[in-house]
Design an enzyme around this catalytic site. Structure first.
Site, PDB file in Angstrom:
ATOM      1  N   ARG A 140     -10.145  -2.127  10.401  1.00  0.00           N
ATOM      2  CA  ARG A 140      -9.556  -1.090  11.039  1.00  0.00           C
ATOM      3  C   ARG A 140     -10.340  -0.693  12.352  1.00  0.00           C
ATOM      4  O   ARG A 140     -11.089  -1.306  12.783  1.00  0.00           O
ATOM      5  CB  ARG A 140     -10.027   0.091  10.144  1.00  0.00           C
ATOM      6  N   TYR A 173       0.810  -1.186  -0.124  1.00  0.00           N
ATOM      7  CA  TYR A 173      -0.001  -0.038   0.102  1.00  0.00           C
ATOM      8  C   TYR A 173       1.028   1.127   0.024  1.00  0.00           C
ATOM      9  O   TYR A 173       0.630   1.864  -0.847  1.00  0.00           O
ATOM     10  CB  TYR A 173      -0.901  -0.207   1.224  1.00  0.00           C
TER      11      TYR A 173
HETATM   12  N1  UDP Z   1      -5.516  -1.932  15.853  1.00  0.00           N
HETATM   13  C1  UDP Z   1      -6.201  -2.524  17.167  1.00  0.00           C
HETATM   14  N2  UDP Z   1      -7.226  -3.353  17.228  1.00  0.00           N
HETATM   15  C2  UDP Z   1      -7.931  -3.654  16.338  1.00  0.00           C
HETATM   16  C3  UDP Z   1      -7.432  -2.980  14.924  1.00  0.00           C
HETATM   17  C4  UDP Z   1      -6.438  -2.183  14.739  1.00  0.00           C
HETATM   18  O1  UDP Z   1      -5.544  -2.192  18.141  1.00  0.00           O
HETATM   19  O2  UDP Z   1      -8.653  -4.390  16.236  1.00  0.00           O
HETATM   20  C5  UDP Z   1      -4.692  -0.992  15.901  1.00  0.00           C
HETATM   21  C6  UDP Z   1      -3.449  -0.925  15.015  1.00  0.00           C
HETATM   22  O3  UDP Z   1      -2.429  -2.185  15.453  1.00  0.00           O
HETATM   23  C7  UDP Z   1      -3.081   0.220  14.813  1.00  0.00           C
HETATM   24  C8  UDP Z   1      -4.284   1.132  15.056  1.00  0.00           C
HETATM   25  O4  UDP Z   1      -5.054   0.285  15.764  1.00  0.00           O
HETATM   26  O5  UDP Z   1      -1.987   0.604  15.529  1.00  0.00           O
HETATM   27  C9  UDP Z   1      -4.863   1.658  13.811  1.00  0.00           C
HETATM   28  O6  UDP Z   1      -5.122   0.465  12.831  1.00  0.00           O
HETATM   29  P1  UDP Z   1      -5.911   0.726  11.681  1.00  0.00           P
HETATM   30  O7  UDP Z   1      -5.946  -0.765  11.060  1.00  0.00           O
HETATM   31  O8  UDP Z   1      -7.327   1.377  11.636  1.00  0.00           O
HETATM   32  O9  UDP Z   1      -5.042   1.654  10.708  1.00  0.00           O
HETATM   33  P2  UDP Z   1      -3.710   1.975  10.493  1.00  0.00           P
HETATM   34  O10 UDP Z   1      -3.490   3.251  10.967  1.00  0.00           O
HETATM   35  O11 UDP Z   1      -2.724   1.124  11.133  1.00  0.00           O
HETATM   36  O12 UDP Z   1      -3.529   2.139   8.998  1.00  0.00           O
END
Ligand code: UDP
Length: 330
Positions: free
Chosen positions: A186, A145
């Site tokens: 997410r 990505y």
């Molecule tokens: N995350 C989490 N639990 C979840 C999904 C995501 O703790 O069920 C964490 C993930 O590891 C990251 C943050 O939340 O640190 C944001 O994750 P997301 O997938 O929303 O998007 P990113 O900002 O990583 O692209």
């Protein structure tokens, strides 16, 4: 104006289509439903000023008639989704951007690229300004990505410089709100859906990593202003209020009244430790800043997911779809 939006059945693409239509422009929406969903545009289908083309922008694309803008929003955008579709993700950032740029050039249209805070990778500069070049692992799982979007930015600037095209690049930071796919993986959608379904909230790592969450209406307002005004240099659009993932879990528990416990899971590879946009440029160039506080935005998003509670879209990703009922023997 008549504009083409790729990824129009997606979360942001569909809200963007609404925004153009609200201002009495015509929209051609394009999507192949890899991660978009027909429900997101069901309210637009049949309207005179909206046309829909089911098509993959990573292949040759023909659109009849004039276009004043091409807005390239097609791409898986959740880490779980782009890990599941690594090659389509690379293709839509690379080939899809090339096709969308070629179409914009042929039509004499303004080109708008949906880029991402992921171009900053796991950032060593905090908060992130547009002048920061980033810290990206090209061969890690997120590279599909991050590098596709970095290539897309390079391609957009090449068309701007070499062909003199009118272009825009927005770097979108974590955005949430109605029309996110319930199980897109997410953090905001996961936590809310888990809380509403009585499942544990899955915090990855120790939850001390930070993100800055922008409500979709604010994000779309910034994007629209950048399309209409702005210049060719990238602009961060996001909410600078920074929270740890653990704090977000507490906000979601409070907003839903859920009794779900927190369950700690391993931190994904290359998960950025911090993220917060510096929006000085958006403020001065566009007169834009976010207005919706995270508690208010989460409350609105909870209402949306509540309305889907009986829908089969809430089914966990790893749960097989129910088999169709056997046909009666008569
Ligand atoms: N995350 C989490 N639990 C979840 C999904 C995501 O703790 O069920 C964490 C993930 O590891 C990251 C943050 O939340 O640190 C944001 O994750 P997301 O997938 O929303 O998007 P990113 O900002 O990583 O692209």
């Amino acid at each position: 104006m008549r504009v083409l939006i790729t990824g129009a059945a997606g979360f942001l693409g569909s809200h963007l289509a609404d925004r153009f239509l609200l201002d009495h422009h015509a929209v051609v929406g394009l999507d192949n439903f890899v991660t978009g969903h027909p429900d997101n545009i069901a309210h637009l289908v049949g309207r005179d000023s909206f046309e829909f083309i089911r098509h993959n922008i990573s292949t040759y694309t023909f659109v009849a008639g004039p276009l004043d803008g091409v807005l390239h929003f097609a791409s898986p955008a959740s880490p779980v989704d782009y890990l599941e579709h690594p090659i389509p993700t690379l293709k839509v950032g690379a080939l899809g951007t090339h096709n969308a740029l070629g179409l914009a050039k042929a039509k004499g249209a303004r080109f708008f690229l949906a880029s991402t805070s992921e171009v900053y990778g796991d950032p060593l500069v905090h908060p992130q300004t547009e002048s920061y070049w980033g810290n990206v692992n090209p061969i890690g799982p997120r590279g599909v990505y991050d590098e596709a979007k970095r290539y897309a930015e390079a391609m957009t600037m090449a068309y701007h410089r070499y062909h003199g095209m009118d272009t825009r690049i927005v770097r979108i930071f974590n955005t949430y709100g109605p029309r996110m796919r319930p199980r897109d993986g997410r953090v905001v959608s996961n936590f809310i859906v888990q809380a509403l379904c009585g499942e544990p909230l899955t915090v990855y790592g120790d939850g001390s990593q930070t993100r800055s969450f922008c409500y979709v209406d604010d994000e779309i307002d910034g994007i629209y202003r950048l399309f209409m005004g702005g210049d060719s240099q990238p602009v961060n659009i996001g909410n600078p209020d920074e929270y740890t993932v653990r704090q977000l879990a507490e906000i979601v528990v409070a907003a839903t009244g859920s009794t779900s416990p927190i369950e700690y899971k391993p931190l994904p590879v290359d998960d950025p430790k911090v993220r917060r946009p510096d929006i000085t440029r958006a403020r001065s160039l566009l007169g834009w800043e976010p207005k919706v506080d995270v508690r208010e935005g989460v409350a609105r998003t909870v209402e949306y997911f509540r309305s889907l509670l009986d829908s089969e879209r809430m089914r966990p990703r790893d749960e097989p779809a129910p088999r169709p009922a056997p046909r009666s023997a008569t």
